[in-house]
Design a protein around this motif. Structure first.
Motif, mmCIF file in Angstrom:
data_model
loop_
_atom_site.group_PDB
_atom_site.id
_atom_site.type_symbol
_atom_site.label_atom_id
_atom_site.label_comp_id
_atom_site.label_asym_id
_atom_site.label_seq_id
_atom_site.Cartn_x
_atom_site.Cartn_y
_atom_site.Cartn_z
ATOM 1 N N GLU A 167 0.838 -1.195 0.000
ATOM 2 C CA GLU A 167 0.000 0.000 0.000
ATOM 3 C C GLU A 167 0.884 1.260 0.000
ATOM 4 O O GLU A 167 0.657 2.186 -0.758
ATOM 5 C CB GLU A 167 -0.784 0.054 1.284
ATOM 6 C CG GLU A 167 -2.226 -0.273 1.434
ATOM 7 C CD GLU A 167 -3.084 -0.856 0.387
ATOM 8 O OE1 GLU A 167 -3.063 -0.411 -0.761
ATOM 9 O OE2 GLU A 167 -3.856 -1.743 0.754
ATOM 10 N N LEU A 170 2.265 1.816 -3.439
ATOM 11 C CA LEU A 170 1.282 2.287 -4.414
ATOM 12 C C LEU A 170 0.896 3.737 -4.164
ATOM 13 O O LEU A 170 0.803 4.534 -5.100
ATOM 14 C CB LEU A 170 0.032 1.404 -4.377
ATOM 15 C CG LEU A 170 0.151 0.073 -5.097
ATOM 16 C CD1 LEU A 170 -1.096 -0.771 -4.882
ATOM 17 C CD2 LEU A 170 0.353 0.309 -6.592
ATOM 18 N N ILE A 171 0.676 4.096 -2.895
ATOM 19 C CA ILE A 171 0.302 5.474 -2.589
ATOM 20 C C ILE A 171 1.442 6.413 -2.978
ATOM 21 O O ILE A 171 1.234 7.448 -3.598
ATOM 22 C CB ILE A 171 -0.050 5.643 -1.097
ATOM 23 C CG1 ILE A 171 -1.283 4.803 -0.759
ATOM 24 C CG2 ILE A 171 -0.304 7.105 -0.762
ATOM 25 C CD1 ILE A 171 -1.554 4.668 0.719
ATOM 26 N N LEU A 199 -1.740 10.086 5.056
ATOM 27 C CA LEU A 199 -3.194 10.210 5.186
ATOM 28 C C LEU A 199 -3.957 9.133 4.419
ATOM 29 O O LEU A 199 -4.814 8.476 4.997
ATOM 30 C CB LEU A 199 -3.650 11.622 4.799
ATOM 31 C CG LEU A 199 -3.119 12.726 5.721
ATOM 32 C CD1 LEU A 199 -3.575 14.099 5.261
ATOM 33 C CD2 LEU A 199 -3.548 12.477 7.164
ATOM 34 N N PRO A 200 -3.648 8.922 3.118
ATOM 35 C CA PRO A 200 -4.371 7.834 2.439
ATOM 36 C C PRO A 200 -4.116 6.480 3.102
ATOM 37 O O PRO A 200 -5.004 5.643 3.175
ATOM 38 C CB PRO A 200 -3.790 7.833 1.017
ATOM 39 C CG PRO A 200 -3.216 9.176 0.831
ATOM 40 C CD PRO A 200 -2.746 9.622 2.187
ATOM 41 N N ILE A 204 -7.039 4.007 4.207
ATOM 42 C CA ILE A 204 -7.144 2.680 3.617
ATOM 43 C C ILE A 204 -7.078 1.593 4.685
ATOM 44 O O ILE A 204 -7.825 0.617 4.648
ATOM 45 C CB ILE A 204 -6.024 2.481 2.560
ATOM 46 C CG1 ILE A 204 -6.448 3.187 1.284
ATOM 47 C CG2 ILE A 204 -5.746 1.023 2.306
ATOM 48 C CD1 ILE A 204 -5.654 2.799 0.079
ATOM 49 N N GLN A 207 -10.413 1.440 6.432
ATOM 50 C CA GLN A 207 -11.384 0.762 5.560
ATOM 51 C C GLN A 207 -11.184 -0.745 5.619
ATOM 52 O O GLN A 207 -12.121 -1.517 5.753
ATOM 53 C CB GLN A 207 -11.190 1.178 4.098
ATOM 54 C CG GLN A 207 -11.792 2.515 3.721
ATOM 55 C CD GLN A 207 -11.388 2.898 2.305
ATOM 56 O OE1 GLN A 207 -10.845 2.077 1.565
ATOM 57 N NE2 GLN A 207 -11.647 4.131 1.923
#
Ligand SMILES: Nc1ncnc2c1ncn2[C@@H]1O[C@H](COP(=O)(O)OP(=O)(O)OP(=O)(O)O)[C@@H](O)[C@H]1O
Ligand SMILES: [Mg+2]
Lengths: 257, 299
Positions: A167, A170-171, A199-200, A204, A207
């Motif tokens: 992750e 990718l971010i 932050l993302p 994520i 979620q």
């Protein structure tokens, strides 16, 4: 840095050992490395871990992790070297700051510290790459009487580290593709450049946690009276290895005190 | 666009191989060139290497061996943040990029990084918002948007950078029919204005309707590089790459066996040729009945 800490099924003799044995191994190495204070024995311990990695056919993964760790180890050693107060002063980079001087004992302490860190991390990597998560949970619950929920929590956290790193990658790429420069400026500016990544990542992860909680509940997680389909018992080799490990720890304690 | 003037390709890929450190060989020697102004679809089964390939076009991934040239420059030697001025990349998952509390700022992130400020920035952002039909959400928290809307927000944030090349990883996945059509219409319009569009998709109908060129990737290799109509004639290659013809193309081929020919690829054209043919048949049959003493006599 890509560190694989997932189970790698190579079917080696190390893989065939019981999860409990390998957990005791990792804890024994941890204890012994705490008791050793000289660089040489720690270095020997480290090389024997690499030997075991070769035996388990996971050398490639362990070595690539070790390469990543070297940077951290170097930094750790440097920190200790500069801030260790005791011993004969070898040289002082800033004469007005005696606290920042480099001493002979400081160097030894710094190197040992770095080696110890490498040893501990490597031993746990060895454990993780050679033991399936399910076996770890089972042995924690069955033999160490850890409540299932905690064992599950522990193993899930470990399981998600690779996903988490993916992750992060990718971010980072998504923001770079929008011309974001992660390497910018001084320390404060550098800190600010982290937001588009952090932050993302938090969003994520939240979620994911929510989705997972829902998926677990719908499949009956947390119902009382859990049963296991498969159980594993330690064999004769396991008992021998465990006895050897415990004797090694005992020897280290005796030598130390 | 300078690439056109100099006559050299905008993107040139030479013997590209990519090996992931924690995995196998994802690209096994790919060579291709892309000219300015093309509209290209990249297709192939899951894990074929589509994402890996396109991430080389803006330096997000560097070749293990081989080279990727963007406008004549080696992408391996330039930082991504600089390549991002020429190549925009819309990721598959919008949540990998959204982090502002206000949609406007999210869309403005890229253009700001390119140095835009003031009115020009506002104009760019507003027109990108308008293009993806999210103007009403301009000052709202992107977290409140539906997944389809967040996906369009991510698209807008790249549109606002007005890059010469725009790459999209499955831009229509998770969108309903209308939203997909809208996204494709935006891409088509951008293409008409001279942007090079490269989109990854699993939807063969989108390929049929919107692409001028298809790259079929399978197992890290470029299997077919052709216009969609030609790709659809190679049913064998498609099936072995795990794909299926779009229904109209399949129907065209089945009908060809009955002497009904059409290759426009649209439902309307097919219906028209079937109608034409069946009226011919009806006409002939009634001719037979009237003039040859009934169907039995013909056999
Ligand atoms: N970060 C990574 N590390 C290791 N292997 C990877 C990584 N990313 C992709 N791969 C592998 O590389 C191959 C190609 O992956 P890629 O994501 O490019 O496929 P794709 O065609 O985009 O598939 P999809 O349609 O599922 O998106 C796959 O086998 C995949 O498992
Ligand atoms: Mg992909």
């Amino acid at each position: 840095m890509s560190v694989s800490i997932e189970y790698i099924p190579t079917g080696s003799p190390v893989h065939r050992l019981h999860a409990l044995t390998k957990l005791i191994f990792a804890l024994a190495v941890l204890t012994i490395s705490m008791l050793l204070s000289q660089p040489l024995p720690l270095l020997l311990l480290f090389f024997s871990l690499l030997g075991i990695a070769a035996l388990a056919s996971v050398s490639q993964e362990i070595l690539s992790a070790v390469k990543g760790l070297l940077k951290v180890a170097f930094f750790l050693a440097l920190l200790q070297v500069f801030f260790y107060p005791e011993g004969t002063v070898l040289f002082a980079p800033i004469p007005s700051l005696p606290g920042l001087s480099v001493t002979d004992q400081g160097i030894i302490f710094g190197i040992s510290m770095a080696l110890r860190m490498m040893v501990i991390v490597t031993s746990f990597l060895l454990f993780l790459t050679t033991t399936p998560a399910r076996s770890t949970v089972l042995s924690l619950v069955e033999y160490l009487k850890v409540p299932y929920d905690y064992a599950f929590l522990f193993i899930t956290a470990l399981r998600f580290i690779p996903t988490f790193l993916e992750e992060v990658r990718l971010i980072g790429q998504a923001q770079e593709a929008r011309a974001h420069d992660f390497s910018g400026g001084g320390p404060l500016a550098r800190l600010k450049t982290i937001f588009p990544l952090a932050l993302p990542l938090v969003m994520i992860s939240l979620q994911r946690a929510e989705r997972m909680a829902m998926a677990m509940e719908t499949r009956g997680f947390g119902l009382p009276g859990r049963t296991y389909y498969r159980t594993e018992k330690p064999g004769a080799v396991d008992i021998m290895v465990i006895v050897a490990l415990l004797s090694a720890v005992a020897a280290a304690v005796l030598l130390r005190f | 666009m300078p690439a056109k003037l100099t006559g050299r390709p905008l993107i040139e890929v030479r013997q590209l191989k990519h090996i992931y450190r924690s995995g196998g060989e994802a690209l096994k020697g790919i060579a291709l060139t892309i000219d300015a102004g093309e509209m290209i679809a990249v297709v192939g089964r899951n894990g074929a290497g589509k994402t890996t390939l396109t991430k080389h076009f803006n330096g997000l991934l560097r070749p293990t061996t081989g080279t990727v040239l963007l406008d004549g420059q080696d992408t391996a030697k330039l930082p991504v943040a600089q390549l991002a001025r020429t190549v925009g990349y819309v990721f598959q998952n919008p949540d990998h990029q959204i982090f502002h509390e206000r949609l406007f700022d999210e869309i403005a992130f890229g253009p700001r990084n390119l140095g835009l400020r003031g009115d020009e920035l506002t104009t760019r952002v507003d027109s990108a918002l308008k293009a993806v039909d999210l103007t009403d959400y301009r000052d709202r928290d992107p977290g409140e948007l539906s997944r389809g809307q967040r996906k369009r927000a991510a698209l807008a944030s790249v549109l606002a950078m007005e890059t010469a090349v725009i790459i999209l990883d499955e831009p229509t996945s998770g969108q309903d029919y209308q939203e997909s059509e809208q996204i494709m219409a935006i891409l088509q319009e951008l293409n008409r204005r001279g942007h090079t569009i490269i989109f990854i998709t699993h939807d063969m109908e989108l390929v049929q309707e919107h692409a001028c060129r298809v790259l079929l990737i399978d197992d890290g290799k470029l299997v077919i590089d052709s216009p969609p109509r030609e790709l659809f004639r190679q049913e064998q290659a498609l099936t072995s790459a795990g794909l299926r013809l779009p229904p109209t193309a399949e129907l065209e081929q089945r009908l060809a066996a009955f002497g009904i020919h059409s290759d426009a690829g649209t439902v309307e054209a097919l219906a028209a040729s079937i109608a034409r043919r069946s009226s011919q048949i009806t006409a002939r049959d009634s001719f037979k009945e009237n003039c040859s003493g009934g169907a039995a006599a013909c056999q």
